[in-house]
Design an enzyme around this catalytic site. Structure first.
Site, mmCIF file in Angstrom:
data_model
loop_
_atom_site.group_PDB
_atom_site.id
_atom_site.type_symbol
_atom_site.label_atom_id
_atom_site.label_comp_id
_atom_site.label_asym_id
_atom_site.label_seq_id
_atom_site.Cartn_x
_atom_site.Cartn_y
_atom_site.Cartn_z
ATOM 1 N N THR A 190 0.836 -1.449 0.141
ATOM 2 C CA THR A 190 0.234 -0.012 0.056
ATOM 3 C C THR A 190 1.085 1.250 0.356
ATOM 4 O O THR A 190 1.858 1.207 0.196
ATOM 5 C CB THR A 190 -0.819 0.117 1.586
ATOM 6 N N VAL A 219 -11.713 -6.802 1.585
ATOM 7 C CA VAL A 219 -11.659 -6.024 1.919
ATOM 8 C C VAL A 219 -10.415 -6.113 3.114
ATOM 9 O O VAL A 219 -10.344 -6.938 4.290
ATOM 10 C CB VAL A 219 -12.501 -4.822 2.472
ATOM 11 N N GLY A 220 -9.102 -5.276 3.299
ATOM 12 C CA GLY A 220 -7.755 -5.273 3.738
ATOM 13 C C GLY A 220 -8.139 -3.887 4.739
ATOM 14 O O GLY A 220 -9.570 -3.881 5.118
ATOM 15 N N ASP A 221 -7.461 -4.084 5.771
ATOM 16 C CA ASP A 221 -7.394 -2.721 6.305
ATOM 17 C C ASP A 221 -7.606 -1.236 6.020
ATOM 18 O O ASP A 221 -7.479 -0.471 6.854
ATOM 19 C CB ASP A 221 -5.822 -2.661 7.251
ATOM 20 N N THR A 241 0.822 -0.298 6.868
ATOM 21 C CA THR A 241 0.740 -1.741 5.559
ATOM 22 C C THR A 241 1.328 -2.696 5.597
ATOM 23 O O THR A 241 2.059 -2.927 6.456
ATOM 24 C CB THR A 241 1.991 -1.268 4.966
ATOM 25 N N GLY A 244 -3.142 -7.270 6.278
ATOM 26 C CA GLY A 244 -4.687 -5.519 6.238
ATOM 27 C C GLY A 244 -4.957 -7.121 7.715
ATOM 28 O O GLY A 244 -6.006 -6.322 8.649
HETATM 29 N N1 ASP Z 1 -2.786 -3.972 3.721
HETATM 30 C C1 ASP Z 1 -3.691 -4.262 2.322
HETATM 31 C C2 ASP Z 1 -3.752 -4.666 2.376
HETATM 32 O O1 ASP Z 1 -4.679 -5.986 3.741
HETATM 33 C C3 ASP Z 1 -2.441 -4.431 1.845
HETATM 34 C C4 ASP Z 1 -0.364 -4.074 2.146
HETATM 35 O O2 ASP Z 1 -0.563 -2.280 2.686
HETATM 36 O O3 ASP Z 1 0.157 -4.639 0.997
HETATM 37 O O4 ASP Z 1 -4.994 -4.567 1.565
#
Ligand code: ASP
Length: 337
Positions: A190, A219-221, A241, A244
């Site tokens: 992210t 859906v992630g964080d 990041t 998530g």
């Molecule tokens: N945090 C993001 C997710 O889980 C992905 C990432 O940061 O790489 O969707």
């Protein structure tokens, strides 16, 4: 109730200076950390990962002219969203296991206004849609088809986000990965960006195409306020990041901000959040999570600082490596001197 305040002197504080200082107060611990206005490092912008450097430059153009942190973070992360060569954010993002690119993003300002979109398809700049949700609706989050419909109504263009490069990678993955989502540093990163503007206001933005080859609808964080991003103008801002699901389980970014409110440095607050994830997960194989944080004073410490000079700015590339779990690069752009 505030009965007694301990002033932690981070700098020589004269009596007259109290009126020009900024305070970070913890009601619980009765601790107030004060700083002279002149010692507050502003404006400043920080972001995650290598791709954040270019994004920081776009933000800096706004911040250095006295623009708002909110405008700066939106403009900054849009650069990454629109980069077809970046396979983890916006256009060119790696798709889910069904071959669909679905985007998650959120934005938050210094007055706790926030907006988010999740599982949004065919729109290149989800961060700007999130801002519209924040500014032009009474809601915080729109998802899926509803988010897309809202974006189109607001004049956003429908765009095919699946580039040839990402499509090829997905097709190759399907052959070798037996249709299981893969979690590792190449498949998710992210962009999170935090800024403090000349007026002393904080804002943040977070945007991603999420974990590559995820289940459709996952859906992630990143679009979840308090998990992927949190801003509290009294204390600081943080974003996350990495995996998530792990960040959501501890309400990661809001924890980092609360720890800073209670007097912890950004560095210690990020480490504590990572440690909390370590404590709460039995299986840490393939787990990768990192946080960046910026407090009200423009401090964004992290271990292993490596300073680099670049065209008029001081750029600090910070590698935060906590055991095997956190692996994150913070790009920091701050006024020289
Ligand atoms: N945090 C993001 C997710 O889980 C992905 C990432 O940061 O790489 O969707």
């Amino acid at each position: 109730m505030k009965t007694r305040r301990n002033f932690i002197k981070l700098t020589a504080l004269g009596s007259a200076a109290i009126f020009t200082s900024s305070c970070l107060t913890s009601e619980k611990k009765n601790v107030t950390v004060s700083k002279l206005q002149k010692d507050i490092k502003k404006p400043i912008v920080i972001s995650t990962w290598n791709h954040g450097l270019e994004a920081n430059e776009a933000s800096w153009k706004i911040l250095s002219k006295g623009g708002t942190a909110l405008d700066a973070v939106e403009a900054g992360v849009k650069i990454t969203e629109s980069d077809p060569n970046n396979t983890s954010v916006g256009l060119g993002g790696l798709p889910d296991r069904d071959g669909k690119v679905t985007l998650d993003a959120c934005i938050m300002d210094h007055e706790n206004n926030c907006g988010a979109v999740a599982c949004l398809q065919d729109i290149e700049n989800p961060i700007s849609v999130a801002r519209k949700v924040m500014e032009e609706t009474q809601h915080v989050m729109l998802v899926g088809e509803g988010a897309k419909q809202f974006a189109l109504e607001k004049g956003f263009k429908e765009t095919n986000l699946l580039t040839e490069k990402s499509k090829e990678a997905w097709e190759k993955w399907k052959e070798e990965s037996k249709y299981q989502p893969v979690i590792n540093s190449e498949n998710h990163d992210t962009i999170g960006m935090l800024a403090l503007d000349e007026s002393g206001n904080l804002s943040g933005a977070c945007t991603t195409s999420g974990m590559a080859y995820k289940l459709h609808g996952r859906v992630g964080d990143s679009p979840i306020i308090g998990a992927g991003l949190f801003v509290d103008n009294e204390a600081g801002a943080a974003c996350a990041t990495g995996v998530g699901e792990a960040v959501i389980r501890i309400a990661g970014s809001s924890i980092v901000v609360e720890l800073m409110r209670n007097g912890m440095s950004p560095n210690d607050a990020c480490k504590e959040a990572v440690n909390r994830i370590i404590r709460k997960h039995k299986d840490l194989a393939n787990m990768q999570v990192g946080f960046i944080a910026l407090n009200k004073f423009g401090e964004a410490d992290a271990p292993e600082l490596r300073a680099l000079m670049a065209a008029g700015f001081v750029l600090f590339l910070v590698t935060l490596l906590v055991n095997f779990i956190a692996n994150i690069i913070i790009n920091r752009t701050a006024r020289k001197g």
